[in-house]
Design a protein around this motif. Sequence first.
Motif, short mmCIF file in Angstrom:
data_model
loop_
_atom_site.label_atom_id
_atom_site.label_comp_id
_atom_site.label_asym_id
_atom_site.label_seq_id
_atom_site.Cartn_x
_atom_site.Cartn_y
_atom_site.Cartn_z
N GLY A 85 7.41 -6.72 15.03
CA GLY A 85 7.79 -6.33 13.68
C GLY A 85 7.78 -4.82 13.48
O GLY A 85 7.71 -4.35 12.35
N GLY B 225 -0.44 -5.02 4.97
CA GLY B 225 0.93 -5.25 5.40
C GLY B 225 1.04 -5.50 6.90
O GLY B 225 2.13 -5.73 7.41
N LEU C 4 0.04 -8.17 9.75
CA LEU C 4 -0.48 -9.52 9.95
C LEU C 4 -1.14 -9.61 11.32
O LEU C 4 -0.69 -8.99 12.27
CB LEU C 4 0.65 -10.54 9.87
CG LEU C 4 1.50 -10.53 8.60
CD1 LEU C 4 2.59 -11.59 8.69
CD2 LEU C 4 0.62 -10.77 7.37
N ILE D 48 1.48 -7.93 13.74
CA ILE D 48 2.87 -7.89 13.28
C ILE D 48 2.95 -7.04 12.03
O ILE D 48 2.24 -7.29 11.05
CB ILE D 48 3.40 -9.30 12.93
CG1 ILE D 48 3.09 -10.30 14.05
CG2 ILE D 48 4.90 -9.26 12.65
CD1 ILE D 48 3.43 -11.74 13.66
N SER D 49 3.84 -6.07 12.05
CA SER D 49 4.03 -5.25 10.85
C SER D 49 5.03 -5.94 9.93
O SER D 49 6.02 -6.50 10.38
CB SER D 49 4.55 -3.88 11.26
OG SER D 49 4.89 -3.17 10.10
N THR D 50 4.75 -5.89 8.63
CA THR D 50 5.71 -6.44 7.67
C THR D 50 6.35 -5.31 6.88
O THR D 50 7.06 -5.53 5.92
CB THR D 50 5.02 -7.38 6.65
OG1 THR D 50 4.12 -6.59 5.86
CG2 THR D 50 4.27 -8.48 7.31
N LEU D 51 6.07 -4.09 7.30
CA LEU D 51 6.40 -2.96 6.44
C LEU D 51 7.83 -2.47 6.54
O LEU D 51 8.25 -1.65 5.76
CB LEU D 51 5.47 -1.78 6.77
CG LEU D 51 3.99 -2.10 6.58
CD1 LEU D 51 3.14 -0.94 7.02
CD2 LEU D 51 3.70 -2.44 5.13
N HIS D 52 8.57 -2.97 7.49
CA HIS D 52 9.90 -2.40 7.71
C HIS D 52 10.98 -3.18 6.99
O HIS D 52 10.91 -4.38 6.86
CB HIS D 52 10.16 -2.29 9.21
CG HIS D 52 9.13 -1.46 9.88
ND1 HIS D 52 9.05 -0.11 9.69
CD2 HIS D 52 8.08 -1.80 10.66
CE1 HIS D 52 8.00 0.35 10.37
NE2 HIS D 52 7.40 -0.65 10.96
#
Lengths: 113, 412
Positions: A13, A78, A80, A107-111
Amino acid sequence: MVDSLKIELQFSGGMELLFDNQKAIVTQVPTQFPLESSASDEKPHAANIKDLIGWMATTLLKERPELFIGPDGSVRSGILVLVNGADWELEGELEYELEDGDEIVFISTLHGG
Amino acid sequence: MDSTATSPPPPPTKKPLKNPCNLCQSVRAILKRPKTGQQLCKECFFHVFETEIHNTITDNKLFSRGNRVAIGASGGKDSTVLAYVMKLLNDRYDYGLDLVLLSIDEGITGYRDDSLETVKRNRDQYQIPLLIISYKDLYGWSMDDIVKEIGRKNNCTFCGVFRRQALDRGAIMLNVDHIVTGHNADDIAETVLMNILRGDLPRLQRCTSIITNDTSEDSSGIETSKILRSKPFKYTYEKEIVMYAYFKKLDYFSTECIYSPNAYRGHARVFLKDLEAIRRTTIVDIIHSGEALSASVQANESTKLPTMSNCTRCGYISSNELCKACLLLEGLNRGLPQLGIGQTTKIRRMHDAAALNSTLASGLSVPNPTASSGTEESPNGANKESSSRGGVVVTHIKDLERLTTMPTLNTI
């Protein structure tokens, strides 16, 4: 008694961008924290995810640690985390005690979407 | 050790299941739902996630059978999951929708070019035709060009204004009835918060509605007014979208836009996450408060929303004579990029005065020094405009031609 744990770290992510674009890193993590080198006055204890996050920020992260670790020592909001394929919120989050062979996913959700 | 000798194999010897799924009770849970706190196994999560979106679609009657629906696709997590789920639900529940992917190429090297490659793979993976339209073709300017001209200060204003129109224009070309976008519950809560902080009531209303239709007062054949927009993920949490993409191994693109620090939204986001840590229902609470506020705005006669009409230049829906995109374009083309940034009423007045001057001048058709000075700055703009009309740049929605053939999976 082993003195380190074999842990597989995975990134997705956009998280991998912070770790030299590596999707996975297999690494050896100390079994006990705090490390002798640190000036922490914490009681010695078996390595948990909070220790892992701090350890990753100092040993694996090359730049911009603030994009990974928050001021409370947890991951930045942000991001996970999965422990052996399951949401870390089911596994005790920061307190989860690491075991040899664990697989931890960030896992990044920031993008943008 | 030799317990196999006794039959049947006693279940107690099996380690009790750690964290069993709250629904099926028989498989290990892999996700704690942010909305409910429920813990679910992978299959039950997929089922619940998809069914909730199906319910959102049917409860709000988003589509009718036979609708042609464009999925706004950026290649990012939200739109990738949206394309996958729309395709899946359309097949599973036989909505009878004709789906198309619509992507906007803002012209950002090293960002959008890569993410469009993801959209092209999605086109092949999900077998949905794709149309890509670019700022360069529509407006004569790519975002790279714009940033070269104006720097990195207000570029997001241009990009945001242009994108909304570009999606509508693409939708007209594709002859679609409806555009769906991947805005999720977290995005909407952030936007509600930002609009409340700015006191922007019209946007507050728009961002909380699950379905919007830009109906103008002048409904005389301006085609934007027919296209609906909706957000099937309005009640879907970002965490679940990302987990769904992860467990389904969907192919999405995840890099931050190179021009967008987006600091304001970033703060709103962190603030929401902090609130959520204390109170689980924060996201839905804020969406609800946005809805309640816009309902009371609507009920209150004294706070009338601006009446909508059409831009005199391009025909796009606008609350002013010139729409924001035309104003921004005029600035770019005249070499005055600050035109349309921030407080625009003064600039609009200048524009109106200049227009009036030139009308007067041409009406009088008397060569006098005042008139020529009044029109002094327009030749530049006028030239640019007429030359661009001859080329690929479309400045009038009315001039926009529909695609004679729909994009297929192999073209573009």
